[in-house]
Design a protein around this motif. Sequence first.
Motif, mmCIF file in Angstrom:
data_model
loop_
_atom_site.group_PDB
_atom_site.id
_atom_site.type_symbol
_atom_site.label_atom_id
_atom_site.label_comp_id
_atom_site.label_asym_id
_atom_site.label_seq_id
_atom_site.Cartn_x
_atom_site.Cartn_y
_atom_site.Cartn_z
ATOM 1 N N GLU A 160 0.851 -1.187 0.000
ATOM 2 C CA GLU A 160 0.000 0.000 0.000
ATOM 3 C C GLU A 160 0.889 1.240 0.000
ATOM 4 O O GLU A 160 1.663 1.459 0.930
ATOM 5 C CB GLU A 160 -0.900 0.005 1.232
ATOM 6 N N ALA A 161 0.774 2.055 -1.051
ATOM 7 C CA ALA A 161 1.670 3.208 -1.143
ATOM 8 C C ALA A 161 1.129 4.233 -2.129
ATOM 9 O O ALA A 161 0.361 3.912 -3.034
ATOM 10 C CB ALA A 161 3.069 2.776 -1.577
ATOM 11 N N VAL A 162 1.554 5.483 -1.926
ATOM 12 C CA VAL A 162 1.299 6.573 -2.862
ATOM 13 C C VAL A 162 2.633 7.265 -3.119
ATOM 14 O O VAL A 162 3.346 7.612 -2.182
ATOM 15 C CB VAL A 162 0.288 7.595 -2.301
ATOM 16 N N VAL A 171 -0.797 5.407 -7.316
ATOM 17 C CA VAL A 171 -1.465 4.881 -6.126
ATOM 18 C C VAL A 171 -1.532 3.363 -6.233
ATOM 19 O O VAL A 171 -1.928 2.831 -7.282
ATOM 20 C CB VAL A 171 -2.894 5.455 -6.000
ATOM 21 N N ARG A 172 -1.164 2.682 -5.170
ATOM 22 C CA ARG A 172 -1.281 1.227 -5.163
ATOM 23 C C ARG A 172 -1.834 0.749 -3.824
ATOM 24 O O ARG A 172 -1.378 1.205 -2.771
ATOM 25 C CB ARG A 172 0.075 0.571 -5.433
ATOM 26 N N GLY A 173 -2.847 -0.133 -3.896
ATOM 27 C CA GLY A 173 -3.390 -0.760 -2.696
ATOM 28 C C GLY A 173 -4.368 0.086 -1.917
ATOM 29 O O GLY A 173 -4.771 -0.282 -0.809
ATOM 30 N N ARG A 174 -4.773 1.236 -2.449
ATOM 31 C CA ARG A 174 -5.727 2.105 -1.764
ATOM 32 C C ARG A 174 -6.359 3.036 -2.792
ATOM 33 O O ARG A 174 -5.969 3.053 -3.968
ATOM 34 C CB ARG A 174 -5.041 2.933 -0.682
ATOM 35 N N THR A 175 -7.336 3.797 -2.359
ATOM 36 C CA THR A 175 -7.986 4.790 -3.220
ATOM 37 C C THR A 175 -7.638 6.182 -2.716
ATOM 38 O O THR A 175 -7.697 6.446 -1.518
ATOM 39 C CB THR A 175 -9.511 4.616 -3.208
ATOM 40 N N ASP A 176 -7.254 7.061 -3.634
ATOM 41 C CA ASP A 176 -6.957 8.447 -3.301
ATOM 42 C C ASP A 176 -7.877 9.369 -4.092
ATOM 43 O O ASP A 176 -8.114 9.143 -5.282
ATOM 44 C CB ASP A 176 -5.499 8.775 -3.649
ATOM 45 N N GLU A 194 -11.010 10.135 -8.260
ATOM 46 C CA GLU A 194 -10.662 9.018 -7.393
ATOM 47 C C GLU A 194 -9.806 8.027 -8.173
ATOM 48 O O GLU A 194 -10.192 7.565 -9.244
ATOM 49 C CB GLU A 194 -11.918 8.322 -6.869
ATOM 50 N N VAL A 195 -8.644 7.722 -7.613
ATOM 51 C CA VAL A 195 -7.679 6.868 -8.296
ATOM 52 C C VAL A 195 -7.323 5.698 -7.390
ATOM 53 O O VAL A 195 -6.978 5.893 -6.230
ATOM 54 C CB VAL A 195 -6.407 7.670 -8.653
ATOM 55 N N ARG A 196 -7.413 4.487 -7.947
ATOM 56 C CA ARG A 196 -7.010 3.293 -7.209
ATOM 57 C C ARG A 196 -6.177 2.400 -8.121
ATOM 58 O O ARG A 196 -6.577 2.105 -9.252
ATOM 59 C CB ARG A 196 -8.218 2.507 -6.678
ATOM 60 N N ASP A 197 -5.043 1.965 -7.620
ATOM 61 C CA ASP A 197 -4.147 1.085 -8.376
ATOM 62 C C ASP A 197 -3.919 1.614 -9.788
ATOM 63 O O ASP A 197 -3.999 0.879 -10.784
ATOM 64 C CB ASP A 197 -4.706 -0.340 -8.417
ATOM 65 N N ALA A 198 -3.652 2.893 -9.872
ATOM 66 C CA ALA A 198 -3.433 3.562 -11.151
ATOM 67 C C ALA A 198 -2.622 4.822 -10.886
ATOM 68 O O ALA A 198 -2.223 5.099 -9.755
ATOM 69 C CB ALA A 198 -4.759 3.893 -11.826
ATOM 70 N N CYS A 280 -14.371 9.390 -18.816
ATOM 71 C CA CYS A 280 -13.756 10.099 -17.691
ATOM 72 C C CYS A 280 -14.533 9.855 -16.397
ATOM 73 O O CYS A 280 -15.746 10.036 -16.350
ATOM 74 C CB CYS A 280 -13.682 11.596 -17.992
ATOM 75 N N GLY A 281 -13.828 9.477 -15.334
ATOM 76 C CA GLY A 281 -14.473 9.233 -14.052
ATOM 77 C C GLY A 281 -14.297 10.361 -13.052
ATOM 78 O O GLY A 281 -14.673 10.212 -11.883
ATOM 79 N N ALA A 282 -13.769 11.492 -13.483
ATOM 80 C CA ALA A 282 -13.561 12.594 -12.559
ATOM 81 C C ALA A 282 -14.878 13.290 -12.236
ATOM 82 O O ALA A 282 -15.807 13.326 -13.055
ATOM 83 C CB ALA A 282 -12.589 13.606 -13.161
ATOM 84 N N GLU A 283 -14.953 13.851 -11.040
ATOM 85 C CA GLU A 283 -16.059 14.738 -10.667
ATOM 86 C C GLU A 283 -15.609 16.174 -10.990
ATOM 87 O O GLU A 283 -14.700 16.698 -10.344
ATOM 88 C CB GLU A 283 -16.362 14.609 -9.176
ATOM 89 N N LEU A 284 -16.205 16.765 -12.008
ATOM 90 C CA LEU A 284 -15.773 18.057 -12.486
ATOM 91 C C LEU A 284 -16.722 19.165 -12.018
ATOM 92 O O LEU A 284 -17.942 18.985 -12.002
ATOM 93 C CB LEU A 284 -15.695 18.062 -14.010
ATOM 94 N N PHE A 285 -16.146 20.305 -11.658
ATOM 95 C CA PHE A 285 -16.937 21.422 -11.133
ATOM 96 C C PHE A 285 -17.299 22.344 -12.282
ATOM 97 O O PHE A 285 -16.723 23.410 -12.463
ATOM 98 C CB PHE A 285 -16.140 22.167 -10.060
ATOM 99 N N VAL A 286 -18.247 21.914 -13.104
ATOM 100 C CA VAL A 286 -18.668 22.700 -14.272
ATOM 101 C C VAL A 286 -20.165 22.958 -14.193
ATOM 102 O O VAL A 286 -20.894 22.244 -13.534
ATOM 103 C CB VAL A 286 -18.324 21.974 -15.595
#
Length: 286
Positions: A160-162, A171-176, A194-198, A280-286
């Motif tokens: 688990e690391a960032v 990011v590996r082993g968790r969600t950021d 939100e990024v996980r294992d990527a 795209c999976g981002a939450e964008l403020f538009v």
Amino acid sequence: MTGDRWEFDAIGTRWRVDTAHPLSAGARGAVADLVDAFDRDWSRFRDDSLVSALARGAGTVVAPPDTAAMLDLYAALDEATAGAVNPLVGGALARRGYDARYGFVDRGAEPAPPDWRTLLAWTTDRLLLTEPATIDVGAVGKGRLVDRVLDVVTAATDGEAVVDASGDVAVRGRTDRIGLEHPFDPTRAVGVWEVRDAALCASAVNRRAWGEGLHHVLDARTGHPIRTIAATWAVAGSAMIADAVATALFFDGGAAFAHDRGVPWVRMTSDGRLEWSPDCGAELFV
């Protein structure tokens, strides 16, 4: 993540490594050795680096470990962007002021060699430059190093690391949840992803900028800075691929390059509009 945070400066930027448990002195030493070796091979800001030696006098050298992975990707970027991305752009960047001494004195535009594939050749064992030129791997290099640092770190921990190299985050082993910094106002975000294992990589014209409209994203065909795109973000399985896509998105052909590799993205145009890929999976403020 509760645990250990290690921060250090390397390759001209600030790094942060978060792990669930403290890294041993041996693991930190392995990271430091890896970063120094990469910098000694690829930094055009060091007089003692391999690429600086090739810039002074062409020839054939033993290829560093990352040569084929990075330069093969550059060949794909060159094709996708019709020559806008070119690993021999280092001389053009230096002329615009982004030189080894950080002089920031603009001496005018000069295209990178358009025939770079005839000047630069590589295998897994050898790197050949037929005449002096300055290699710059900025389109993929930091991402490549982030991937390699992450491999060392996760091998030394529970996985688990960032690893965050000032905008290139793996990011590996968790969600950021990672904020997408507004290129015109660093106190704001245009969204979160939100990024996980990527890995998420970003590029923006407000970073490494100087003078009137001068910044590090040049069109290699002209030697002029890009004016139409202000910032890009991409998420991929590796930081090197995300880094390459983030660069490609400044140019025509970038969206197709991302699509071919299944990489979702966001970008902001210079007039403040947001564009994004259908996946795209981002939450964008538009």
